[in-house]
Design an enzyme around this catalytic site. Structure first.
Site, PDB file in Angstrom:
ATOM      1  N   MET A 197      27.659  -9.972  10.788  1.00  0.00           N
ATOM      2  CA  MET A 197      27.699  -9.269   9.499  1.00  0.00           C
ATOM      3  C   MET A 197      28.975  -9.647   8.744  1.00  0.00           C
ATOM      4  O   MET A 197      29.405  -8.920   7.843  1.00  0.00           O
ATOM      5  CB  MET A 197      27.633  -7.759   9.718  1.00  0.00           C
ATOM      6  CG  MET A 197      26.315  -7.333  10.359  1.00  0.00           C
ATOM      7  SD  MET A 197      25.909  -5.603  10.079  1.00  0.00           S
ATOM      8  CE  MET A 197      27.254  -4.798  10.881  1.00  0.00           C
ATOM      9  N   HIS A 213      36.091 -12.033  13.209  1.00  0.00           N
ATOM     10  CA  HIS A 213      37.305 -11.891  14.024  1.00  0.00           C
ATOM     11  C   HIS A 213      37.147 -12.741  15.288  1.00  0.00           C
ATOM     12  O   HIS A 213      36.134 -13.440  15.442  1.00  0.00           O
ATOM     13  CB  HIS A 213      37.575 -10.409  14.340  1.00  0.00           C
ATOM     14  CG  HIS A 213      36.403  -9.689  14.955  1.00  0.00           C
ATOM     15  ND1 HIS A 213      35.883 -10.026  16.194  1.00  0.00           N
ATOM     16  CD2 HIS A 213      35.621  -8.672  14.498  1.00  0.00           C
ATOM     17  CE1 HIS A 213      34.872  -9.235  16.477  1.00  0.00           C
ATOM     18  NE2 HIS A 213      34.672  -8.411  15.449  1.00  0.00           N
ATOM     19  N   GLY A 238      36.323 -12.062  18.232  1.00  0.00           N
ATOM     20  CA  GLY A 238      35.108 -11.799  19.027  1.00  0.00           C
ATOM     21  C   GLY A 238      33.978 -12.693  18.546  1.00  0.00           C
ATOM     22  O   GLY A 238      33.280 -13.343  19.338  1.00  0.00           O
ATOM     23  N   HIS A 239      33.836 -12.778  17.208  1.00  0.00           N
ATOM     24  CA  HIS A 239      32.825 -13.679  16.639  1.00  0.00           C
ATOM     25  C   HIS A 239      33.164 -15.130  16.979  1.00  0.00           C
ATOM     26  O   HIS A 239      32.275 -15.927  17.289  1.00  0.00           O
ATOM     27  CB  HIS A 239      32.790 -13.548  15.106  1.00  0.00           C
ATOM     28  CG  HIS A 239      32.423 -12.184  14.601  1.00  0.00           C
ATOM     29  ND1 HIS A 239      33.292 -11.400  13.891  1.00  0.00           N
ATOM     30  CD2 HIS A 239      31.270 -11.476  14.678  1.00  0.00           C
ATOM     31  CE1 HIS A 239      32.698 -10.266  13.545  1.00  0.00           C
ATOM     32  NE2 HIS A 239      31.472 -10.282  14.020  1.00  0.00           N
ATOM     33  N   GLN A 285      28.712  -8.669  24.396  1.00  0.00           N
ATOM     34  CA  GLN A 285      28.505  -7.485  25.242  1.00  0.00           C
ATOM     35  C   GLN A 285      29.191  -6.250  24.656  1.00  0.00           C
ATOM     36  O   GLN A 285      28.973  -5.138  25.124  1.00  0.00           O
ATOM     37  CB  GLN A 285      29.024  -7.761  26.655  1.00  0.00           C
ATOM     38  CG  GLN A 285      28.112  -8.723  27.393  1.00  0.00           C
ATOM     39  CD  GLN A 285      28.731  -9.323  28.637  1.00  0.00           C
ATOM     40  OE1 GLN A 285      29.708  -8.800  29.172  1.00  0.00           O
ATOM     41  NE2 GLN A 285      28.177 -10.428  29.086  1.00  0.00           N
ATOM     42  N   LYS A 286      30.029  -6.461  23.660  1.00  0.00           N
ATOM     43  CA  LYS A 286      30.660  -5.323  22.974  1.00  0.00           C
ATOM     44  C   LYS A 286      29.593  -4.327  22.508  1.00  0.00           C
ATOM     45  O   LYS A 286      29.773  -3.115  22.610  1.00  0.00           O
ATOM     46  CB  LYS A 286      31.455  -5.869  21.779  1.00  0.00           C
ATOM     47  CG  LYS A 286      31.722  -4.923  20.648  1.00  0.00           C
ATOM     48  CD  LYS A 286      32.902  -4.038  20.949  1.00  0.00           C
ATOM     49  CE  LYS A 286      33.424  -3.276  19.755  1.00  0.00           C
ATOM     50  NZ  LYS A 286      32.414  -2.611  18.959  1.00  0.00           N
ATOM     51  N   GLN A 331      22.606  -2.921  21.961  1.00  0.00           N
ATOM     52  CA  GLN A 331      21.961  -3.906  21.091  1.00  0.00           C
ATOM     53  C   GLN A 331      21.564  -5.134  21.918  1.00  0.00           C
ATOM     54  O   GLN A 331      20.443  -5.645  21.821  1.00  0.00           O
ATOM     55  CB  GLN A 331      22.954  -4.281  19.991  1.00  0.00           C
ATOM     56  CG  GLN A 331      22.616  -5.522  19.199  1.00  0.00           C
ATOM     57  CD  GLN A 331      23.643  -5.761  18.102  1.00  0.00           C
ATOM     58  OE1 GLN A 331      23.750  -4.985  17.166  1.00  0.00           O
ATOM     59  NE2 GLN A 331      24.415  -6.825  18.198  1.00  0.00           N
ATOM     60  N   SER A 372      36.763  -5.407  16.558  1.00  0.00           N
ATOM     61  CA  SER A 372      35.626  -4.936  15.775  1.00  0.00           C
ATOM     62  C   SER A 372      36.004  -5.029  14.306  1.00  0.00           C
ATOM     63  O   SER A 372      37.173  -4.809  13.949  1.00  0.00           O
ATOM     64  CB  SER A 372      35.334  -3.463  16.125  1.00  0.00           C
ATOM     65  OG  SER A 372      34.538  -2.872  15.124  1.00  0.00           O
ATOM     66  N   ARG A 405      35.355  -2.997  12.196  1.00  0.00           N
ATOM     67  CA  ARG A 405      35.752  -1.654  11.759  1.00  0.00           C
ATOM     68  C   ARG A 405      37.226  -1.363  12.044  1.00  0.00           C
ATOM     69  O   ARG A 405      37.801  -0.454  11.454  1.00  0.00           O
ATOM     70  CB  ARG A 405      34.872  -0.592  12.410  1.00  0.00           C
ATOM     71  CG  ARG A 405      33.464  -0.595  11.869  1.00  0.00           C
ATOM     72  CD  ARG A 405      32.724   0.683  12.207  1.00  0.00           C
ATOM     73  NE  ARG A 405      31.524   0.807  11.392  1.00  0.00           N
ATOM     74  CZ  ARG A 405      30.375   0.231  11.676  1.00  0.00           C
ATOM     75  NH1 ARG A 405      30.257  -0.505  12.756  1.00  0.00           N
ATOM     76  NH2 ARG A 405      29.331   0.383  10.873  1.00  0.00           N
TER      77      ARG A 405
HETATM   78  P1  AMP Z   1      28.708  -7.892  13.973  1.00  0.00           P
HETATM   79  O1  AMP Z   1      29.258  -8.833  12.944  1.00  0.00           O
HETATM   80  O2  AMP Z   1      29.548  -6.693  14.223  1.00  0.00           O
HETATM   81  O3  AMP Z   1      27.248  -7.583  13.747  1.00  0.00           O
HETATM   82  O4  AMP Z   1      28.746  -8.690  15.347  1.00  0.00           O
HETATM   83  C1  AMP Z   1      28.149  -9.951  15.467  1.00  0.00           C
HETATM   84  C2  AMP Z   1      28.167 -10.325  16.929  1.00  0.00           C
HETATM   85  O5  AMP Z   1      29.506 -10.342  17.411  1.00  0.00           O
HETATM   86  C3  AMP Z   1      27.397  -9.345  17.833  1.00  0.00           C
HETATM   87  O6  AMP Z   1      26.686 -10.084  18.798  1.00  0.00           O
HETATM   88  C4  AMP Z   1      28.496  -8.545  18.451  1.00  0.00           C
HETATM   89  O7  AMP Z   1      28.159  -8.003  19.717  1.00  0.00           O
HETATM   90  C5  AMP Z   1      29.573  -9.607  18.605  1.00  0.00           C
HETATM   91  N1  AMP Z   1      30.897  -9.008  18.741  1.00  0.00           N
HETATM   92  C6  AMP Z   1      31.467  -8.087  17.930  1.00  0.00           C
HETATM   93  N2  AMP Z   1      32.679  -7.736  18.403  1.00  0.00           N
HETATM   94  C7  AMP Z   1      32.874  -8.439  19.541  1.00  0.00           C
HETATM   95  C8  AMP Z   1      33.925  -8.522  20.504  1.00  0.00           C
HETATM   96  N3  AMP Z   1      35.036  -7.795  20.394  1.00  0.00           N
HETATM   97  N4  AMP Z   1      33.767  -9.351  21.543  1.00  0.00           N
HETATM   98  C9  AMP Z   1      32.649 -10.096  21.673  1.00  0.00           C
HETATM   99  N5  AMP Z   1      31.618 -10.076  20.818  1.00  0.00           N
HETATM  100  C10 AMP Z   1      31.728  -9.259  19.759  1.00  0.00           C
END
Ligand code: AMP
Length: 281
Positions: A33, A37, A39-40, A151-152, A156, A188, A190
């Site tokens: 989305m 960061h 994580g992405h 896995q965060k 989902q 995150s 957020r």
């Molecule tokens: P989002 O943009 O929040 O929808 O997240 C996109 C993808 O990134 C999803 O598969 C999330 O699970 C993953 N994601 C978000 N935060 C983390 C994190 N801290 N570590 C690993 N994957 C993450």
């Protein structure tokens, strides 16, 4: 492999399909989305090492937000996102607008019974159905050989894993560990909204998960005892708990006694920011 010299920004399904039709080798999809960061980046890096062509999507799905302001305030920073994606080796960014994904005539919703109705589903009714719906749309549009999730967002991830099996979707789901900052806070989008003081408070999620893991490793089997220790830690960090559960790591059924691996999951508010985290214990 698709010969793409520069990362391309694509807005329509038609254009994406045309480009991908010319791709040889495997295609990897990383749905996001935005508000990218580390994580992405870990997902993008994994996709880059596995696949010939890496597609990252950026779509803030309005249907999966229960609170309008949460949707409207969702952090956006397209130019930075594109720069990070390019540096992570992404070939194609798919960033459709809302009408491209949800034409006026759209009425279908996907429900992964039981996995989408509990925990997050109980506190955010319909949220996971909307996630399942957008994910299956992205999978159908892109038809990737591999799709990447973190896995965060464990519920989902488990829900999508079930959906891919149940609906015979031809893709391989790859998951990566949660990426955390040096203090343990799960990254995150957020977190951008947290003040410095709230960030300290938010560390309570990680502390309580670590304590659950330590207790379990030291032989504690009672989910209630572990949860009560976790609750103390969350409350002492001024966190307002939505749910706190010890679950089976595939079905998310709550367990009373830990027998083998279990999953500790938390959703809690830090001020008005809702955070989720989990750990295998
Ligand atoms: P989002 O943009 O929040 O929808 O997240 C996109 C993808 O990134 C999803 O598969 C999330 O699970 C993953 N994601 C978000 N935060 C983390 C994190 N801290 N570590 C690993 N994957 C993450």
């Amino acid at each position: 492999m698709l010969q793409i010299e520069e990362m391309r920004l694509i807005k329509t399904v038609k254009e994406l399909k045309t480009i991908l039709a010319a791709a040889t080798g495997s295609v990897g999809l990383v749905p996001t989305m935005g508000a990218i960061h580390q994580g992405h980046v870990a997902l993008l890096t994994k996709a880059r090492s596995d696949c010939g062509t890496v597609v990252a999507s950026i779509f803030v799905n309005p249907h999966q937000f229960n609170i309008k302001n949460d949707y409207l305030n969702y952090p956006k920073n397209l130019s930075t996102d594109l720069e990070i994606m390019e540096n992570s080796g992404v070939d194609i960014v798919f960033k459709p607008n809302i009408e491209e994904i949800y034409p006026n005539s759209f009425t279908t919703t996907v429900n992964v019974k039981s996995l989408s109705d509990r925990l997050e589903g109980a506190f955010r009714p319909g949220h996971l159905d909307s996630v399942a719906t957008i994910v299956i749309k992205l999978l159908n549009i892109c038809q990737p050989n591999f799709v990447y999730f973190g896995q965060k967002d464990i519920q989902q991830l488990l829900m999508i894993k079930r959906m891919i099996i149940d609906l015979n979707i031809q893709t391989n789901l790859v998951s990566i560990d949660t990426v955390r900052d040096k203090d343990g806070l799960a990254l995150s989008s957020r977190n951008n909204h947290l003040t410095e003081a709230q960030k300290q408070s938010a560390l309570g999620l990680y502390s309580s998960l670590k304590s659950a893991s330590n207790l379990s490793r030291n032989g504690e089997k009672s989910a209630n005892k572990i949860k009560s220790e976790m609750e103390q830690i969350l409350l002492s960090h001024n966190l307002d708990i939505d749910y706190l559960a010890i679950c089976d790591s595939e079905t998310l059924d709550e367990v009373t006694y830990i027998n083998g691996a279990a999953l500790a999951v938390i959703a809690a508010y830090c001020g008005n920011i809702r955070l989720i985290d989990n750990m295998l214990i």
